[in-house]
Scaffold this motif. Structure first.
Motif, PDB file in Angstrom:
ATOM      1  N   SER A 194       0.707  -1.291  -0.367  1.00 44.98           N
ATOM      2  CA  SER A 194      -0.026  -0.411  -0.065  1.00 44.98           C
ATOM      3  C   SER A 194       0.828   0.472  -0.022  1.00 44.98           C
ATOM      4  O   SER A 194       1.988   1.356  -0.122  1.00 44.98           O
ATOM      5  N   SER A 195       0.398   2.289  -0.546  1.00 44.51           N
ATOM      6  CA  SER A 195       0.773   3.291  -0.700  1.00 44.51           C
ATOM      7  C   SER A 195       0.117   4.747  -0.151  1.00 44.51           C
ATOM      8  O   SER A 195      -0.803   4.465  -1.441  1.00 44.51           O
ATOM      9  N   SER A 196       0.329   5.365   0.287  1.00 44.28           N
ATOM     10  CA  SER A 196      -0.427   6.280   0.125  1.00 44.28           C
ATOM     11  C   SER A 196       0.665   8.452  -0.482  1.00 44.28           C
ATOM     12  O   SER A 196       1.051   8.755  -0.048  1.00 44.28           O
ATOM     13  N   TRP A 197      -0.487   8.612  -0.924  1.00 44.12           N
ATOM     14  CA  TRP A 197       0.337  10.001  -2.038  1.00 44.12           C
ATOM     15  C   TRP A 197      -0.708  11.379  -1.630  1.00 44.12           C
ATOM     16  O   TRP A 197      -2.007  10.732  -1.673  1.00 44.12           O
ATOM     17  N   THR A 198       0.040  12.223  -1.476  1.00 46.66           N
ATOM     18  CA  THR A 198      -0.883  13.853  -1.002  1.00 46.66           C
ATOM     19  C   THR A 198      -0.956  14.968  -1.881  1.00 46.66           C
ATOM     20  O   THR A 198       0.520  15.008  -2.513  1.00 46.66           O
ATOM     21  N   PHE A 199      -1.419  15.638  -2.900  1.00 39.92           N
ATOM     22  CA  PHE A 199      -1.365  16.220  -4.072  1.00 39.92           C
ATOM     23  C   PHE A 199      -2.113  17.717  -4.033  1.00 39.92           C
ATOM     24  O   PHE A 199      -3.387  17.319  -3.126  1.00 39.92           O
ATOM     25  N   PRO A 200      -1.758  18.873  -3.746  1.00 37.17           N
ATOM     26  CA  PRO A 200      -2.202  20.068  -3.566  1.00 37.17           C
ATOM     27  C   PRO A 200      -3.646  20.347  -4.262  1.00 37.17           C
ATOM     28  O   PRO A 200      -4.264  21.081  -4.430  1.00 37.17           O
ATOM     29  N   ASN A 201      -3.280  19.562  -5.742  1.00 39.11           N
ATOM     30  CA  ASN A 201      -4.670  19.722  -6.401  1.00 39.11           C
ATOM     31  C   ASN A 201      -6.065  18.938  -6.647  1.00 39.11           C
ATOM     32  O   ASN A 201      -6.147  18.206  -5.066  1.00 39.11           O
ATOM     33  N   THR A 202      -6.750  19.507  -7.343  1.00 40.81           N
ATOM     34  CA  THR A 202      -8.538  18.864  -6.740  1.00 40.81           C
ATOM     35  C   THR A 202      -8.217  17.374  -7.329  1.00 40.81           C
ATOM     36  O   THR A 202      -7.844  17.151  -7.929  1.00 40.81           O
ATOM     37  N   GLN A 203      -9.809  16.654  -6.550  1.00 43.15           N
ATOM     38  CA  GLN A 203      -9.767  14.716  -6.425  1.00 43.15           C
ATOM     39  C   GLN A 203      -9.826  15.072  -8.442  1.00 43.15           C
ATOM     40  O   GLN A 203      -9.243  14.195  -8.715  1.00 43.15           O
TER      41      GLN A 203
ATOM     42  N   ASN B  62      -7.696  19.666   4.725  1.00 42.66           N
ATOM     43  CA  ASN B  62      -7.117  21.405   4.351  1.00 42.66           C
ATOM     44  C   ASN B  62      -7.206  21.223   2.860  1.00 42.66           C
ATOM     45  O   ASN B  62      -5.737  21.873   2.652  1.00 42.66           O
ATOM     46  N   GLY B  63      -8.153  20.205   2.011  1.00 44.33           N
ATOM     47  CA  GLY B  63      -7.701  20.351   1.130  1.00 44.33           C
ATOM     48  C   GLY B  63      -7.481  20.648   0.100  1.00 44.33           C
ATOM     49  O   GLY B  63      -7.005  20.324  -1.278  1.00 44.33           O
ATOM     50  N   LEU B  64      -6.342  18.755   0.359  1.00 40.46           N
ATOM     51  CA  LEU B  64      -5.722  18.030  -0.570  1.00 40.46           C
ATOM     52  C   LEU B  64      -6.719  17.709  -1.175  1.00 40.46           C
ATOM     53  O   LEU B  64      -7.151  17.420  -0.190  1.00 40.46           O
TER      54      LEU B  64
END
Length: 167
Positions: free
Chosen positions: A9-18, A112-114
């Motif tokens: 498993s991996s979790s990635w977080t981005f400042p972009n919209t879904q 937080n909107g990520l």
């Protein structure tokens, strides 16, 4: 010898919209090689000549086979065939080739909107050499997977930033 199951498993977080993240990862034309270092199409996409009218229908009708160059020097050829799509939240798929099993990617908005992308894999190696080495090389294979995923995350982050700069 029964191949060992790998739960990865991996979790990635981005400042972009879904939706922005979804549009890249669920692209029916499988442009992953455009942003994922060490990833390339192994052969043309497979799909029937006729599909439904939506991108989701096209995605569900597509099988992509990609080669991934691992940090340890070997290359894995993995096919992806989506089995369920809930745009822009979730995609599940069957995997074949050097790794057989299933995977799931989910996207969700954080407080937080990520956008958080969670990737789950349940696969077994199919190649003789990987099956044979798995009992002793499992830590090395797991490490190589983590490095490959970090390269994918970094590549997608840079690609999304370039897309936003064009806007």
């Amino acid at each position: 010898m029964t191949p060992r199951l790998y739960d990865l498993s991996s979790s990635w977080t981005f400042p972009n919209t879904q939706q922005e993240v979804w549009d890249v990862i669920a692209d029916p034309d499988m442009a992953w090689p455009d942003w994922w270092p060490g990833c390339m199409l192994a052969k043309p996409l497979e799909r029937p000549t006729r599909t439904g009218p939506s991108d989701d229908d096209l995605l569900l009708a597509t099988t992509a086979t990609l080669n991934f160059k691992a940090s340890l020097g070997y290359t894995l050829s993995v096919s992806y065939h989506p089995t369920y799509v809930d745009s822009p939240k979730e995609i599940t798929f069957d995997a074949g080739g050097d790794l057989a099993g299933e995977g799931r990617v989910t996207l969700s908005a954080t407080k937080n909107g990520l956008t958080q992308m969670d990737i789950e894999w349940r696969v077994r190696p199919t190649s003789r050499w990987m099956t044979f080495l798995s009992p002793v090389a499992r830590p090395a294979f797991t490490y190589a997977h983590a490095v490959l995923m970090k390269r994918g995350e970094a590549g997608l982050r840079e690609y999304l930033a370039r897309q936003n700069d064009k806007s």
